[in-house]
Design a protein around this motif. Structure first.
Motif, PDB file in Angstrom:
ATOM      1  N   ALA A 170      53.317 -34.521 -53.182  1.00  0.00           N
ATOM      2  CA  ALA A 170      52.746 -35.505 -54.109  1.00  0.00           C
ATOM      3  C   ALA A 170      51.557 -36.191 -53.460  1.00  0.00           C
ATOM      4  O   ALA A 170      51.359 -36.125 -52.243  1.00  0.00           O
ATOM      5  N   LYS A 171      50.749 -36.842 -54.314  1.00  0.00           N
ATOM      6  CA  LYS A 171      49.556 -37.507 -53.796  1.00  0.00           C
ATOM      7  C   LYS A 171      49.350 -38.841 -54.501  1.00  0.00           C
ATOM      8  O   LYS A 171      49.448 -38.927 -55.726  1.00  0.00           O
ATOM      9  N   ILE A 172      49.054 -39.845 -53.715  1.00  0.00           N
ATOM     10  CA  ILE A 172      48.706 -41.149 -54.291  1.00  0.00           C
ATOM     11  C   ILE A 172      47.388 -41.611 -53.688  1.00  0.00           C
ATOM     12  O   ILE A 172      47.212 -41.601 -52.470  1.00  0.00           O
ATOM     13  N   SER A 173      46.448 -41.990 -54.560  1.00  0.00           N
ATOM     14  CA  SER A 173      45.175 -42.559 -54.087  1.00  0.00           C
ATOM     15  C   SER A 173      45.022 -43.967 -54.611  1.00  0.00           C
ATOM     16  O   SER A 173      45.077 -44.191 -55.811  1.00  0.00           O
ATOM     17  N   TRP A 174      44.812 -44.864 -53.696  1.00  0.00           N
ATOM     18  CA  TRP A 174      44.482 -46.236 -54.078  1.00  0.00           C
ATOM     19  C   TRP A 174      42.973 -46.422 -53.906  1.00  0.00           C
ATOM     20  O   TRP A 174      42.445 -46.110 -52.839  1.00  0.00           O
ATOM     21  N   THR A 175      42.321 -46.906 -54.924  1.00  0.00           N
ATOM     22  CA  THR A 175      40.913 -47.253 -54.762  1.00  0.00           C
ATOM     23  C   THR A 175      40.753 -48.686 -55.232  1.00  0.00           C
ATOM     24  O   THR A 175      41.206 -49.038 -56.313  1.00  0.00           O
ATOM     25  N   GLN A 176      40.163 -49.515 -54.415  1.00  0.00           N
ATOM     26  CA  GLN A 176      40.025 -50.911 -54.833  1.00  0.00           C
ATOM     27  C   GLN A 176      38.654 -51.468 -54.531  1.00  0.00           C
ATOM     28  O   GLN A 176      38.023 -51.136 -53.535  1.00  0.00           O
ATOM     29  N   VAL A 177      38.186 -52.285 -55.440  1.00  0.00           N
ATOM     30  CA  VAL A 177      36.954 -53.041 -55.229  1.00  0.00           C
ATOM     31  C   VAL A 177      37.343 -54.498 -55.370  1.00  0.00           C
ATOM     32  O   VAL A 177      37.687 -54.959 -56.452  1.00  0.00           O
ATOM     33  N   GLU A 178      37.329 -55.201 -54.253  1.00  0.00           N
ATOM     34  CA  GLU A 178      37.796 -56.570 -54.224  1.00  0.00           C
ATOM     35  C   GLU A 178      36.598 -57.481 -54.043  1.00  0.00           C
ATOM     36  O   GLU A 178      35.994 -57.509 -52.969  1.00  0.00           O
ATOM     37  N   THR A 179      36.236 -58.193 -55.081  1.00  0.00           N
ATOM     38  CA  THR A 179      35.089 -59.095 -54.931  1.00  0.00           C
ATOM     39  C   THR A 179      35.489 -60.541 -55.172  1.00  0.00           C
ATOM     40  O   THR A 179      34.787 -61.451 -54.780  1.00  0.00           O
ATOM     41  N   GLY A 180      36.590 -60.744 -55.847  1.00  0.00           N
ATOM     42  CA  GLY A 180      36.945 -62.099 -56.259  1.00  0.00           C
ATOM     43  C   GLY A 180      37.992 -62.746 -55.386  1.00  0.00           C
ATOM     44  O   GLY A 180      38.288 -62.283 -54.291  1.00  0.00           O
ATOM     45  N   SER A 181      38.555 -63.845 -55.890  1.00  0.00           N
ATOM     46  CA  SER A 181      39.610 -64.630 -55.260  1.00  0.00           C
ATOM     47  C   SER A 181      39.112 -65.436 -54.057  1.00  0.00           C
ATOM     48  O   SER A 181      38.224 -65.014 -53.339  1.00  0.00           O
ATOM     49  N   ALA A 182      39.724 -66.600 -53.888  1.00  0.00           N
ATOM     50  CA  ALA A 182      39.390 -67.434 -52.745  1.00  0.00           C
ATOM     51  C   ALA A 182      40.082 -66.882 -51.507  1.00  0.00           C
ATOM     52  O   ALA A 182      39.505 -66.814 -50.428  1.00  0.00           O
ATOM     53  N   VAL A 183      41.339 -66.487 -51.691  1.00  0.00           N
ATOM     54  CA  VAL A 183      42.112 -65.925 -50.585  1.00  0.00           C
ATOM     55  C   VAL A 183      42.781 -64.641 -51.072  1.00  0.00           C
ATOM     56  O   VAL A 183      43.451 -64.646 -52.106  1.00  0.00           O
ATOM     57  N   THR A 184      42.592 -63.586 -50.346  1.00  0.00           N
ATOM     58  CA  THR A 184      43.207 -62.313 -50.733  1.00  0.00           C
ATOM     59  C   THR A 184      44.104 -61.818 -49.619  1.00  0.00           C
ATOM     60  O   THR A 184      43.741 -61.884 -48.441  1.00  0.00           O
TER      61      THR A 184
END
Ligand SMILES: Nc1ncnc2c1ncn2[C@@H]1O[C@H](COP(=O)(O)OP(=O)(O)O)[C@@H](O)[C@H]1O
Ligand SMILES: [Mg+2]
Lengths: 482, 249
Positions: free
Chosen positions: A299-313
């Protein structure tokens, strides 16, 4: 790029539009602030949940009460006052709608601004949208089209009613209630989110898309997402958030669980632009998310994220590579500006043989922000021939921001091959002057350079998301040069 | 078009241009020659508005407007183009994307809408044919891994796309083999008109066989010390710069 066709050239020349940021006033039904067993029961009751679900929540709540908020991340903030938060908020006009005419006009306007119309256009665009307004899903589209393939895509609260056997079987199996402080809190109080099930051998014909928003001042949002891809199936799932400008801190503690059974593939893409707070670092969303996927054989899982917001992540989308030959991928762009703080990365846990993982992280820091990559690659003793490639690049703008990399590697099997590369660069004066000389002002030049820096990750996003993400990078870095 | 009077400029407190005069009219081609370190690139950068260089005296006017008052991008919007001696790399930004952005930002500054994609496509086709540029090349990251010759050809491609009023080519010939030189020179010649002007900075006569200058200037120690017609370039080629230096004493 090996080829560059006429079509690619044309595509690149198309001008794209972007819409974001607004606040909609919809009357909502909100619980009083505070959290105790009665509130947990009330949430469960509000949702008409079966007894087992109520018990599951209560157990999570009891665990949470015993837990401490984690301190190990490289972030500093004023701890949320958990008793000052309202744990449930639903639009008052909880509709059972037969046609669009019955929808609150303000809400329709909101949909318009989001560029999501619940109509044929969207169908043409091949996107089914399950919209979460505050905590309750207001509209679910294309259920029918998906239904024909046996695909289930609905608010999790409905899934609990309609497919209890599936929910019961998988909920909490990848992120147990005890996993961490925020996951426990989420398990106790989550009020909505999405559930998705792709049957054996089915390739989901469209991108499944959920737009999350926080819309009522002072309510925390606790989504719960569960995606199950049965044997040999495929799904691409998009999660995007836009949040209106708010002045007080808002807590966001979501849990996402992905399960890819044998030979299945899940692609999960996120664009996150919750309110980051103002230039002085006041306000903004706290984004404490637990995302984890489990891969069975091949099986395969790909996470792609673009994080631009939030004060604290605080966010580490991870993969448990349990099955042999399974593959985990993590592609991330994290932008921090002004006083934003991000501590994000991934964990790749290699359990099966011949498992493979790839990590590409692009951190961009500006202003007085702090941007940390935190990653763990763990190769278990039974994981023969496991391979990992990690690349962590940081781009700094100015002298007041920070970029930090914390890569942890634990290997218990000698056959493992692990490669780690890291770079840190600054945008150069010569690059800016070159752009200026071509008529591109400095702000736009930075956006261009940043987009180029992030390209490997942007390319992993589905087309419609890639455009939005690019514009977001631009907007997030506005005013980052003097 | 361009009028420079008694221009003085320094970098890090070191005087480089020391009272330079030059006037370029529309329709003309000027060559600037001179030994290494004479200040040729400095002049080009000062005209383009690079901030590291401090203008300590004199004037630069473009069509009657004081260039010193303008930011580098505004100068570009007014039609100044510099083909860099050392073009920079911008990883991940394709040649197409870069030029699209440059054109649309310039249009925006003039209050125009973005250029329609099909017009731009047509223009890219035309100009890349003119400069014999392979389609694949347009998809590559700007200047990343380009050979010296590819970089220079890309500069001229951008010039062709932006259609400047005043183009300054800073040693565009260096790094070009003879075929590429002919293609680039041919491109520049095709773009020449009675409304624009070109300043060619070079060490060598060979480029000037193709792009024939109306005037040749010798820049030495921050000043134009000699001006002539195309034959001056031939003389420099034959005799080097020393005789000019001697003439000066
Ligand atoms: N960034 C800089 N810092 C200090 N000195 C410089 C810089 N750029 C150029 N110079 C000096 O200015 C003089 C002129 O350089 P340049 O304009 O590049 O000459 P040319 O292009 O004619 O070879 C040289 O002595 C060079 O060393
Ligand atoms: Mg030079």
């Amino acid at each position: 790029m090996s080829k560059y066709t006429e079509e690619q050239l044309e595509e690149e020349l198309k001008t794209q539009e972007y819409k974001y940021g607004f606040y909609t006033d919809i009357e909502s039904d909100t619980f009083p602030v505070g959290l105790n067993e009665d509130v947990v029961r009330a949430i469960s009751k509000k949702k008409n949940e079966p007894e087992w679900m109520t018990e599951w929540r209560l157990e999570a709540f009891r665990v949470w009460e015993q837990m401490e908020e984690p301190e190990w991340a490289n972030v500093h903030y004023e701890k949320p006052k958990f008793q000052d938060i309202a744990y449930y908020s639903a639009p008052k006009q909880k509709p059972k709608l037969n046609s669009l005419d019955e929808v609150d006009p303000d809400l329709l306007e909101t949909f318009k601004k989001l560029g999501i119309s619940i109509d044929e256009q969207k169908k043409l665009a091949n996107v089914a949208v399950d919209i979460v307004m505050d905590s309750v899903s207001v509209a679910t589209t294309f259920k029918k089209t998906l239904g024909e393939k046996g695909i289930i895509f609905m608010p999790i609260s409905e899934a609990i009613q309609e497919h209890p056997e599936l929910v019961k079987k998988y909920l909490g199996t990848v992120v147990p209630t005890k996993d961490n402080f925020y996951a426990a809190l989420n398990s106790a109080v989550f009020s909505d989110g999405s559930f998705c099930y792709i049957p054996k051998g089915v390739k989901c014909p469209m991108e499944l898309s959920t737009y999350f928003r926080i819309n009522e001042g002072g309510t925390g949002q606790f989504e719960r997402t569960l995606v199950v891809a049965d044997k040999g199936s495929y799904v691409s799932y998009l999660e995007g958030c836009t949040a209106p400008m708010r002045d007080e801190n808002q807590l966001h503690a979501a849990v996402v669980e992905l399960i890819a059974l044998d030979d299945a593939e899940i692609k999960y893409s996120t664009v996150q632009n919750w309110y980051p707070g103002n230039k002085e670092g006041k306000g903004g969303v706290y984004n404490f998310v637990t995302k984890r996927g489990l891969c069975e054989n091949n099986a395969k899982i790909s996470w792609t994220q673009v994080e631009t917001g939030s004060a604290v992540t605080w966010k580490y989308p991870s993969c448990i590579l349990k099955g042999n030959n399974s593959v985990g991928e993590f592609y991330s762009i994290a932008v921090t500006n002004n006083f934003q703080q991000a501590d994000t990365g991934t964990k790749m846990i290699h359990l099966g043989k011949n498992t493979k993982s790839t990590i590409i992280s692009k951190g961009i820091s500006a202003g007085k922000s702090q941007n940390s990559y935190r990653g763990l690659v763990q190769i278990n003793s039974r994981a023969e021939n496991a391979r990992n490639f990690s690349q962590c690049d940081s781009l700094l703008m100015g002298n007041e921001c920070g970029a930090h990399t914390f890569p942890y590697i634990e290997t218990k099997n000698k056959s493992a091959q692990i490669e780690h590369e890291a770079t840190t660069s600054k945008i150069g004066e010569d690059q800016l002057f070159y752009c200026n000389q071509r008529g591109i002002d400095t702000e736009k030049a930075i956006a261009l350079i940043v987009n180029g820096f992030s390209k490997e990750v942007l390319n992993k996003l589905p087309m419609e998301f890639a455009v939005e993400a690019q514009k977001l990078l631009e907007i997030s870095l506005e005013g980052s040069v003097g | 078009m361009l009028k420079i009077e008694n221009l003085e400029a320094e970098i890090d407190g070191k005087a480089i241009l020391k009272g330079l005069n030059i006037e370029v009219n529309a329709g003309e081609v000027h060559a600037i020659m001179g030994p290494n370190g004479a200040g040729k690139s400095t002049l080009a950068n000062v005209i383009a508005g690079k901030e590291e260089y401090e203008v300590t005296g004199g004037n630069i006017e473009l069509n009657g407007e004081d260039l010193n008052e303008l930011a580098p991008e505004e100068r570009a919007h007014n039609g100044v183009f510099l083909s860099f001696q050392y073009p920079v790399e911008i990883p991940g930004v394709s040649v197409t994307n870069f030029i699209k952005t440059a054109i649309n930002e310039t249009r925006k500054a003039k209050g125009l809408e973005d250029m329609p994609a099909k017009d731009m496509l047509k223009m890219i086709r035309e100009k890349s044919e003119l400069l014999e540029i392979d389609r694949k090349f347009l998809g590559r990251s700007l200047n990343e891994g380009f050979s010296g010759g590819e970089k220079k050809r890309n500069e001229i491609f951008q010039m062709a796309m932006l259609e400047p009023k005043l183009a300054i080519l800073d040693e565009t010939d260096s790094g070009l083999d003879i075929d590429a030189l002919r293609i680039v020179a041919n491109g520049v010649n095709k773009l020449k008109s009675k409304d624009n002007a070109v300043i060619v900075i070079t060490h060598y006569q060979r480029l000037l066989d193709y792009i024939v200058p109306d005037f040749v200037h010798v820049l030495h120690d921050g000043k134009i010390v000699k001006t002539g017609d195309a034959s001056l370039a031939l003389e420099l080629e034959a005799k080097g710069y020393d005789w000019i230096k001697q003439e000066l004493v």
